[in-house]
Design an enzyme around this catalytic site. Structure first.
Site, short mmCIF file in Angstrom:
data_model
loop_
_atom_site.label_atom_id
_atom_site.label_comp_id
_atom_site.label_asym_id
_atom_site.label_seq_id
_atom_site.Cartn_x
_atom_site.Cartn_y
_atom_site.Cartn_z
N CYS A 57 5.45 0.64 -8.09
CA CYS A 57 5.81 -0.33 -7.04
C CYS A 57 5.41 -1.74 -7.46
CB CYS A 57 5.11 0.09 -5.75
SG CYS A 57 5.06 -1.16 -4.47
N CYS A 85 3.07 -3.58 -5.08
CA CYS A 85 1.74 -2.93 -5.16
C CYS A 85 0.96 -3.48 -6.35
CB CYS A 85 1.88 -1.41 -5.30
SG CYS A 85 2.73 -0.62 -3.92
#
Length: 107
Positions: free
Chosen positions: A23, A26
Site C-alpha cells: 500500500c 501506508c
C-alpha cells in the site's frame, strides 16, 4: 492475538496502524508514525498491524481501507481515521485521549 489484546488494554492510548506492505499511502504513513512516536514518547503505544498477516484482527475491527488508524484506551476504540494522517493530527488525538479513563474515574 493475545499480545495485541494486552497492548490495546493499556491505560495509556494505543495508536494502531492497520497497513499492508504493498500500500503506497501506508508506506508514506510509516515515517510519520516514527515522528509521532518521537513526539509522544512513552505517553502512548504505537503499533503496526499488517492486514495481510493478521486478517482476523483486521476483520474484528472492520478494517476495509488502508491505512486505517485506530486509537484504543483500555481496550476500547475511541477514535478511527482512514487514509494518510499528518503527525500533528495524530499527536493531537493521542493527547486528547491520554487522560480519558483517568478523568472518567474521577467522576
Amino acid at each position: 492475538m493475545s499480545e495485541f489484546n494486552d497492548i490495546i488494554k493499556d491505560k495509556k492510548p494505543t495508536l494502531v496502524d492497520f497497513f499492508a506492505t504493498w500500500c503506497g499511502p501506508c508506506k508514506m504513513q510509516a515515517p510519520i508514525l516514527e515522528d509521532v512516536k518521537k513526539t509522544v514518547g512513552d505517553k502512548a503505544n504505537i503499533i503496526k498491524i499488517d492486514v495481510d498477516k493478521n486478517t482476523e484482527i483486521a476483520a474484528r475491527y472492520r478494517v476495509q481501507s488502508i491505512p486505517t488508524l485506530i486509537v484504543f484506551v483500555e481496550g476500547e476504540a475511541v477514535w478511527r481515521g482512514v487514509g494518510l494522517h499528518q503527525a500533528h493530527q495524530l499527536v493531537e488525538k493521542i493527547n486528547e485521549f491520554q487522560h480519558l479513563k483517568s478523568d472518567i474515574d474521577k467522576l
